[in-house]
Scaffold this motif. Structure first.
Motif, short mmCIF file in Angstrom:
data_model
loop_
_atom_site.label_atom_id
_atom_site.label_comp_id
_atom_site.label_asym_id
_atom_site.label_seq_id
_atom_site.Cartn_x
_atom_site.Cartn_y
_atom_site.Cartn_z
N GLU A 63 0.84 -1.15 0.02
CA GLU A 63 -0.16 0.03 -0.13
C GLU A 63 1.06 1.01 0.13
O GLU A 63 2.13 1.12 0.15
CB GLU A 63 -0.93 -0.04 1.25
CG GLU A 63 -0.14 0.21 2.55
CD GLU A 63 -1.52 0.01 3.70
OE1 GLU A 63 -2.11 1.10 3.79
OE2 GLU A 63 -1.33 -0.90 4.36
N THR A 64 0.24 2.47 -0.08
CA THR A 64 0.95 3.75 -0.08
C THR A 64 0.61 4.41 1.39
O THR A 64 -0.44 4.47 1.53
CB THR A 64 0.51 4.43 -1.36
OG1 THR A 64 0.99 3.67 -2.49
CG2 THR A 64 1.29 5.70 -1.54
N GLN A 83 5.49 3.66 -1.23
CA GLN A 83 4.98 2.23 -1.34
C GLN A 83 5.54 1.57 -0.34
O GLN A 83 6.80 1.67 0.05
CB GLN A 83 5.10 1.55 -2.66
CG GLN A 83 4.33 0.13 -2.76
CD GLN A 83 4.46 -0.32 -4.15
OE1 GLN A 83 5.41 -0.61 -4.50
NE2 GLN A 83 3.16 -0.43 -4.74
N CYS A 84 4.88 0.76 0.40
CA CYS A 84 5.45 -0.30 1.36
C CYS A 84 4.80 -1.65 1.26
O CYS A 84 3.61 -1.86 1.00
CB CYS A 84 5.39 0.39 2.82
SG CYS A 84 3.75 0.51 3.37
N THR A 85 5.41 -2.66 1.92
CA THR A 85 4.90 -3.92 2.02
C THR A 85 4.62 -4.17 3.35
O THR A 85 5.23 -3.83 4.53
CB THR A 85 5.95 -5.19 1.60
OG1 THR A 85 6.58 -4.75 0.17
CG2 THR A 85 5.41 -6.46 1.60
N ASN A 86 3.39 -4.96 3.36
CA ASN A 86 2.74 -5.08 4.97
C ASN A 86 3.27 -6.50 5.21
O ASN A 86 3.23 -7.65 4.58
CB ASN A 86 1.07 -5.16 4.99
CG ASN A 86 0.72 -3.86 4.95
OD1 ASN A 86 0.90 -3.21 5.70
ND2 ASN A 86 -0.11 -3.51 4.04
N TRP A 87 3.72 -6.54 6.47
CA TRP A 87 4.17 -7.90 7.19
C TRP A 87 3.17 -8.02 8.37
O TRP A 87 3.26 -7.23 9.42
CB TRP A 87 5.72 -7.86 7.48
CG TRP A 87 6.42 -7.71 6.18
CD1 TRP A 87 6.75 -6.62 5.60
CD2 TRP A 87 7.02 -8.78 5.48
NE1 TRP A 87 7.67 -7.03 4.66
CE2 TRP A 87 7.85 -8.09 4.41
CE3 TRP A 87 7.19 -10.27 5.62
CZ2 TRP A 87 8.64 -8.91 3.35
CZ3 TRP A 87 7.90 -10.72 4.69
CH2 TRP A 87 8.66 -10.09 3.57
N GLY A 116 1.65 -8.48 15.60
CA GLY A 116 1.52 -7.17 15.13
C GLY A 116 1.66 -7.19 13.51
O GLY A 116 1.59 -8.23 12.82
N ARG A 117 1.48 -5.95 13.00
CA ARG A 117 1.69 -5.68 11.60
C ARG A 117 2.77 -4.46 11.36
O ARG A 117 2.70 -3.55 12.31
CB ARG A 117 0.57 -5.46 10.86
CG ARG A 117 -0.20 -6.66 10.72
CD ARG A 117 -1.70 -6.41 10.04
NE ARG A 117 -2.41 -7.71 9.56
CZ ARG A 117 -3.23 -8.36 10.31
NH1 ARG A 117 -3.55 -7.99 11.44
NH2 ARG A 117 -3.77 -9.53 9.84
N ALA A 118 3.58 -4.35 10.25
CA ALA A 118 4.24 -3.37 9.91
C ALA A 118 4.36 -3.28 8.46
O ALA A 118 4.55 -4.35 7.62
CB ALA A 118 5.59 -3.84 10.40
N CYS A 119 4.45 -1.99 7.99
CA CYS A 119 4.47 -1.80 6.47
C CYS A 119 5.86 -1.29 6.42
O CYS A 119 6.24 0.02 6.94
CB CYS A 119 3.46 -0.75 6.10
SG CYS A 119 3.26 -1.11 4.37
N VAL A 120 6.75 -1.70 5.42
CA VAL A 120 8.27 -1.23 5.25
C VAL A 120 8.36 -1.20 3.92
O VAL A 120 7.89 -1.89 3.04
CB VAL A 120 9.06 -2.23 5.99
CG1 VAL A 120 10.43 -1.63 5.87
CG2 VAL A 120 8.54 -2.58 7.36
N GLY A 157 13.86 -0.17 3.51
CA GLY A 157 13.94 -0.30 4.98
C GLY A 157 13.28 0.74 5.93
O GLY A 157 13.43 0.80 6.88
N VAL A 158 12.31 1.70 5.29
CA VAL A 158 11.85 2.72 6.01
C VAL A 158 10.41 2.07 6.66
O VAL A 158 9.65 1.87 5.74
CB VAL A 158 11.64 4.29 5.08
CG1 VAL A 158 11.01 5.11 6.07
CG2 VAL A 158 13.10 4.55 4.72
N LEU A 159 10.11 2.28 7.92
CA LEU A 159 8.97 1.77 8.40
C LEU A 159 7.97 2.93 8.30
O LEU A 159 8.41 4.04 8.65
CB LEU A 159 9.20 1.76 10.12
CG LEU A 159 7.84 1.15 10.90
CD1 LEU A 159 7.46 -0.25 10.47
CD2 LEU A 159 8.00 1.43 12.27
N LEU A 160 6.88 2.53 7.65
CA LEU A 160 5.86 3.53 7.47
C LEU A 160 4.65 3.29 8.51
O LEU A 160 3.88 4.38 8.60
CB LEU A 160 5.22 3.58 5.96
CG LEU A 160 6.31 4.00 5.07
CD1 LEU A 160 5.77 3.98 3.59
CD2 LEU A 160 6.91 5.08 5.13
#
Length: 200
Positions: A115-116, A121-125, A134-138, A142-145
């Protein structure tokens, strides 16, 4: 934002990277990111790639925490007291703060699309290890959003990036300020037991 909340958010910034992992787990270039937390407070995280250092400026001038990813240690900078407290990995800090460490090899995680956020744009994990999940979008660099999660003890929280600023970071901001008293955890607890922190 209490230190306990900070600990939870920091845990969310180190999701489990194992077999299926992002292209980078630490920013590949210097960057400063402003986040909005779930309690509507604002905090800033800045990364100095040379040395893998992270500075977290807490809201309402509560101070800062400087995380040395390589050494797995933290300096808590308390401007009001003109003090720096050094904490090793695994130690407990003020208000229940825990030093952020990456999950172990038994962590489970799943890639969940892209997603943006804040124009990037980042990838959800999705990740889980023990009582932490939990979840993280990176981003690919390597930037955490965004990050959100809980520790299984009723503590939950999250952060979402509102502004990302790439550019060289001042190394001085990732060191103890000149003239500040440096203490370890044992010295701090002795000072608090005496009625007030030393150095005031």
């Amino acid at each position: 934002m209490r230190f306990a909340t900070f600990a939870l958010l920091m845990a969310a910034t180190t999701p489990a990277w194992a077999q299926d992992r992002p292209a980078a787990i630490f920013p590949t270039r210097d960057v400063s990111v402003t986040y909005r937390a779930t309690d509507n407070q604002t905090l800033t995280m800045s990364w100095l790639t040379n040395g893998q250092l992270l500075r977290v400026d807490m809201p309402q001038a509560q101070g800062a925490a400087i995380v040395d990813q390589a050494k797995q240690s933290v300096m808590v900078v308390m401007d009001a007291q003109r003090m720096v407290m050094e904490l090793p990995a695994g130690a407990g800090g003020p208000g229940g703060m825990q030093i952020p460490t990456a999950p172990g090899a038994n962590a489970r995680f799943t890639r969940e699309g892209t997603e943006t956020i804040a124009g990037l744009q980042c990838t959800n994990w999705r990740y889980a290890e023990g009582n932490r999940s939990g979840r993280a979008c990176v981003t690919n660099d390597g930037v955490l959003l965004r990050a959100n999660g809980g520790d299984g003890a009723g503590n939950a929280g999250g952060i979402t990036a509102t502004e990302v600023r790439f550019g060289p970071q001042d190394p001085a901001r990732f060191r103890a300020p000149p003239g500040y008293q440096t203490m370890n955890m044992q010295q701090m607890m002795q000072g608090l037991g005496g009625g007030r922190p030393p150095g005031r």
